[in-house]
Design an enzyme around this catalytic site. Sequence first.
Site, PDB file in Angstrom:
ATOM      1  N   CYS A  81       0.979  -1.519  -0.179  1.00  0.00           N
ATOM      2  CA  CYS A  81      -0.437   0.406  -0.464  1.00  0.00           C
ATOM      3  C   CYS A  81       0.620   0.459   0.277  1.00  0.00           C
ATOM      4  CB  CYS A  81      -0.993   0.088   1.429  1.00  0.00           C
ATOM      5  SG  CYS A  81      -2.397  -1.275   1.458  1.00  0.00           S
ATOM      6  N   HIS A 128      -4.012   7.574   1.442  1.00  0.00           N
ATOM      7  CA  HIS A 128      -3.901   5.633   0.789  1.00  0.00           C
ATOM      8  C   HIS A 128      -5.118   5.301   1.265  1.00  0.00           C
ATOM      9  CE1 HIS A 128      -4.197   1.956   0.030  1.00  0.00           C
ATOM     10  NE2 HIS A 128      -3.614   1.513   1.484  1.00  0.00           N
ATOM     11  N   ASN A 173      -9.885  -0.871  -1.585  1.00  0.00           N
ATOM     12  CA  ASN A 173      -8.451  -0.710  -1.027  1.00  0.00           C
ATOM     13  C   ASN A 173      -7.738  -1.357  -2.568  1.00  0.00           C
ATOM     14  OD1 ASN A 173      -5.320  -0.484  -0.968  1.00  0.00           O
ATOM     15  ND2 ASN A 173      -6.488  -1.526   1.162  1.00  0.00           N
TER      16      ASN A 173
HETATM   17  O1  UT7 Z   1      -3.936  -1.022   3.861  1.00  0.00           O
HETATM   18  C1  UT7 Z   1      -3.429  -1.735   4.808  1.00  0.00           C
HETATM   19  C2  UT7 Z   1      -4.439  -2.298   4.779  1.00  0.00           C
HETATM   20  N1  UT7 Z   1      -5.463  -3.272   5.742  1.00  0.00           N
HETATM   21  C3  UT7 Z   1      -5.341  -2.168   6.432  1.00  0.00           C
HETATM   22  O2  UT7 Z   1      -5.719  -1.223   6.249  1.00  0.00           O
HETATM   23  C4  UT7 Z   1      -6.717  -2.831   7.283  1.00  0.00           C
HETATM   24  C5  UT7 Z   1      -6.976  -3.208   8.703  1.00  0.00           C
HETATM   25  N2  UT7 Z   1      -7.743  -2.975   9.533  1.00  0.00           N
HETATM   26  C6  UT7 Z   1      -9.135  -2.844   9.235  1.00  0.00           C
HETATM   27  O3  UT7 Z   1     -10.263  -1.811   8.456  1.00  0.00           O
HETATM   28  C7  UT7 Z   1     -10.163  -3.296  10.586  1.00  0.00           C
HETATM   29  O4  UT7 Z   1      -9.235  -4.563  11.458  1.00  0.00           O
HETATM   30  C8  UT7 Z   1     -11.231  -4.466   9.385  1.00  0.00           C
HETATM   31  C9  UT7 Z   1     -11.847  -3.895   8.518  1.00  0.00           C
HETATM   32  C10 UT7 Z   1     -10.766  -5.888   8.859  1.00  0.00           C
HETATM   33  C11 UT7 Z   1     -11.879  -6.248  10.529  1.00  0.00           C
HETATM   34  O5  UT7 Z   1     -12.627  -4.459  11.751  1.00  0.00           O
HETATM   35  P1  UT7 Z   1     -12.769  -4.986  12.816  1.00  0.00           P
HETATM   36  O6  UT7 Z   1     -13.314  -4.229  13.676  1.00  0.00           O
HETATM   37  O7  UT7 Z   1     -11.210  -5.344  13.483  1.00  0.00           O
HETATM   38  O8  UT7 Z   1     -13.229  -6.201  12.930  1.00  0.00           O
HETATM   39  P2  UT7 Z   1     -13.274  -7.498  14.032  1.00  0.00           P
HETATM   40  O9  UT7 Z   1     -11.434  -8.466  12.635  1.00  0.00           O
HETATM   41  O10 UT7 Z   1     -12.366  -8.021  15.063  1.00  0.00           O
HETATM   42  O11 UT7 Z   1     -14.256  -8.342  13.933  1.00  0.00           O
HETATM   43  C12 UT7 Z   1     -15.279  -8.348  14.624  1.00  0.00           C
HETATM   44  C13 UT7 Z   1     -16.194  -9.351  13.730  1.00  0.00           C
HETATM   45  C14 UT7 Z   1     -15.391 -10.812  13.925  1.00  0.00           C
HETATM   46  O12 UT7 Z   1     -16.411 -11.321  14.590  1.00  0.00           O
HETATM   47  P3  UT7 Z   1     -16.487 -12.424  15.886  1.00  0.00           P
HETATM   48  O13 UT7 Z   1     -15.119 -13.089  16.571  1.00  0.00           O
HETATM   49  O14 UT7 Z   1     -16.867 -11.145  17.232  1.00  0.00           O
HETATM   50  O15 UT7 Z   1     -17.571 -13.210  15.971  1.00  0.00           O
HETATM   51  C15 UT7 Z   1     -15.411 -11.395  12.685  1.00  0.00           C
HETATM   52  O16 UT7 Z   1     -15.515 -12.640  12.433  1.00  0.00           O
HETATM   53  O17 UT7 Z   1     -16.273  -9.610  12.690  1.00  0.00           O
HETATM   54  C16 UT7 Z   1     -16.371 -10.742  11.645  1.00  0.00           C
HETATM   55  N3  UT7 Z   1     -16.004 -10.012  10.581  1.00  0.00           N
HETATM   56  C17 UT7 Z   1     -16.961 -10.043   9.649  1.00  0.00           C
HETATM   57  N4  UT7 Z   1     -18.381 -10.203   9.571  1.00  0.00           N
HETATM   58  C18 UT7 Z   1     -18.922  -9.521   8.958  1.00  0.00           C
HETATM   59  C19 UT7 Z   1     -14.826 -10.387   9.749  1.00  0.00           C
HETATM   60  N5  UT7 Z   1     -15.044 -10.237   8.114  1.00  0.00           N
HETATM   61  C20 UT7 Z   1     -16.128  -9.558   8.067  1.00  0.00           C
HETATM   62  C21 UT7 Z   1     -16.968  -9.475   7.769  1.00  0.00           C
HETATM   63  N6  UT7 Z   1     -18.990  -9.530   7.487  1.00  0.00           N
HETATM   64  N7  UT7 Z   1     -16.876  -9.400   6.170  1.00  0.00           N
END
Ligand code: UT7
Length: 337
Positions: free
Chosen positions: A113, A264, A294
């Site tokens: 990125c 970004h 992204n």
């Molecule tokens: O350029 C660098 C590239 N990447 C980034 O910058 C990404 C940075 N991180 C993020 O943007 C966020 O961490 C995410 C958007 C990826 C995830 O958000 P979060 O608030 O950190 O969610 P989480 O990973 O803590 O997941 C919360 C819940 C989980 O379920 P449980 O364990 O609470 O039951 C996940 O399994 O959401 C679930 N989950 C989803 N649910 C629906 C994870 N992905 C999804 C999804 N749809 N696509």
Amino acid sequence: MYNSEIIGCGMYVPERVVTNHDLSKIMDTTHDWIVQRSGIEERRWVSPETSTSDLALIACEQAIKNAGIDKSEIDCLLFATISPDHDFPGNACFLQPKLGLTDIPAIDVRQQCSGFIYGMSIADAFIKSGQYKTILLVGAEVHSKGMDISTKGRDVAVLFGDGAGAVVIRRTEVKDHAKSSHIMSTHLFSEGSNAKALWGAAPGSGLGTVDRINNLHLEEGLQYPSMNGKKVFANAVRRMCECLMLALETNKVKLEDIDLFLFHQANLRINQMLAQELKIPEEKIFNTIMKYGNTTAATIPIGMTEAVKAGKLKKGTLVASAAFGSGFTWASSVYRW
Ligand code: UT7
């Protein structure tokens, strides 16, 4: 000493729009979850016959036209991507003949990125040294062919999209450092101890197996990206703030002097937190993530091209860019358009 200036830009995204509702039909996710966590509403995916260099070609042709140069003036080609056409050679080698160019160096930049700002920095240094005069820099990605689009991969799959953006960077004479169009600074950073917080393990010689990829790796899904989302998020906010402030200090410009912030686009929440932390008015930040997700190395030049079209980026606009991504790598740049 020579200086460099961005003299033209272009972009291309595939026609196929994939909405959050479309994704919810192939994995366990919802439109609301994706919008609330990331701000993304839709992204573009290529058709099977389209490659990363195909997207790059269209963006490059636009950038060349927009710059008003003849392509024969290009003396160096830089290609930032993590989703190349093939394992090797580098993607710039596949793009070069499509552009009808030959002999000039064709170099790949693999800083994820942060790849586009790393590319800007390399182009700027080449031009400052006098080695090259007119550099074509493209960032392009086809993520849709490399993600696990089942529920298992949903945390990553909903975030990324396909696209390409390109700029022509050329030697320029700077009469007044405070006013002339030029790249004023680039700052590059990395922290490899976090390489596995967002990575693609296979194919790779580091897997402890005879082959760089085998059926077991495929069964385990090691060919797909894996991410510790919370760790990446927290580091992105912190590092982008840090490198942005350093860029401003270096150029002795205040935050309020910047006309446009082209960050970004990894997550709208990251950019909103940056704005909150640094007290940047949200209308000065140009976001495209809602439409494209992204697009990694393509994100910033896509933003540039759309900002030009929207009338927000014009000759004389003072711009600050910052990016963070896998590696960890992060980078910033201040430039006058
Ligand atoms: O350029 C660098 C590239 N990447 C980034 O910058 C990404 C940075 N991180 C993020 O943007 C966020 O961490 C995410 C958007 C990826 C995830 O958000 P979060 O608030 O950190 O969610 P989480 O990973 O803590 O997941 C919360 C819940 C989980 O379920 P449980 O364990 O609470 O039951 C996940 O399994 O959401 C679930 N989950 C989803 N649910 C629906 C994870 N992905 C999804 C999804 N749809 N696509």
